[in-house]
Design an enzyme around this catalytic site. Sequence first.
Site, PDB file in Angstrom:
ATOM      1  CD  GLN A 126      63.250 -23.572  17.278  1.00  0.00           C
ATOM      2  OE1 GLN A 126      63.571 -23.728  18.501  1.00  0.00           O
ATOM      3  NE2 GLN A 126      62.509 -22.273  16.559  1.00  0.00           N
ATOM      4  CB  SER A 129      65.445 -18.651  10.755  1.00  0.00           C
ATOM      5  OG  SER A 129      64.388 -18.136  11.652  1.00  0.00           O
ATOM      6  CD  GLU A 244      62.801 -19.318  19.404  1.00  0.00           C
ATOM      7  OE1 GLU A 244      64.286 -19.790  18.642  1.00  0.00           O
ATOM      8  OE2 GLU A 244      61.653 -19.725  18.588  1.00  0.00           O
ATOM      9  CD  GLU A 367      61.727  -4.463  13.938  1.00  0.00           C
ATOM     10  OE1 GLU A 367      62.291  -3.885  14.340  1.00  0.00           O
ATOM     11  OE2 GLU A 367      61.924  -5.982  14.005  1.00  0.00           O
TER      12      GLU A 367
END
Length: 395
Positions: A126, A129, A244, A367
């Site tokens: 995948q 990022s 995910e 976060e």
Amino acid sequence: MDFNDTPEEAEFRAEARAFLEQHLDKKEPGRPSRDESYMKRAKEWQNIKAENRFAQITWPEAMGGRGGTPMQQVIWNQEEAQFDAPTAPFAIGLGMCVPTVIAFGADEHKERYVKKALHGEEIWCQLFSEPSAGSDVAGLKTKAVRDGDDWVVNGQKVWTTGAQFSDYGILLTRTDPDVPKHKGLTMFIVDMKDPGVEVRPIHQASGGREFNEVYFTDVRIPDSDRLGEPGQGWKVAIVTLMNERLAVGGSPGPDWQEIMDYARDAGTLSDAAFRAKLADWYVAAQGYKLTKFRTQTALSRGETPGPENSIGKIITANHLQDICNSAVEMQDHYGIINDPGKAPADAIFQESLMWAPGLRIAGGTDEILKNIIAERVLGLPQDVRVDKDKAFSEL
């Protein structure tokens, strides 16, 4: 909340357990073996599962699955986890990438890719990022420019798990910089063996090389390998990201039981401060276990689990880091030894301590997951977003 299997679930559990006992050895405590034969064994096991309709139980039979229930998949995962099953190379492809291809790909995509992935012949990664867009996936800069029937891709991805042994990947790119960032994205299938794709493994503190940097230089992707409409890549990505979050909800590694056993052998179990921490770890583990039971109960009733799945990774990743840090401190100066042949407990605490920070990033940072819980579980207002209506090129 019902902790017991229904008669049908109990029958399936017995079938799954008998199949696993026939083909695999029980899992032994300590560090899992990842020697040179691991990939070969993983492909063989994946093919055996696929041939017997255990590879992806909820997938329809036409896709090579069993047409089973989500609860049956949960039961299979529970039982398989007790055996020495080499499953790591296929977790991302079958858990995240191929479901996206099934949801948004054309019939020829499903015909070409699904069976080979299911049987372990091809591995997927995948590609989301980037160095400047980690948690903010929509802030990515890898661009795809239309050129006739192709798209030309240039850019960089990072933290791509398994890219070094992957055959294909799903690639999120920016195709329109003149609209708000979530609206100018497009998803593609990319051939990881293309000469314009360069993979550089990242040497991690744990000694592993699961993550990679991936560079794209004038990679041409046919428009026929696009997933979803141009500019609708965020919609496609959300499907992948939801899969995910569920796939990485737990964390492998030592838990309260392992550190308690080690403390007993080391003679430190009588320490009051340690016993207090041990109680905290036990309570947290039981709370997470009951939260998973809630999800399983919803699945058994045919319901869709809610965003509380995000709780799991926050708890378990931090839990793992705290336990391993305490174990290494307990070993005093021996804690710096990371050699499994010399370190206490085969260095499992050292290795897991080095791995735990990566787990707190993979599948959404702490976060991001806290924001999901705050907004979708607790109903708190969203964070202020000053870039919501601005074109990406103006940011």
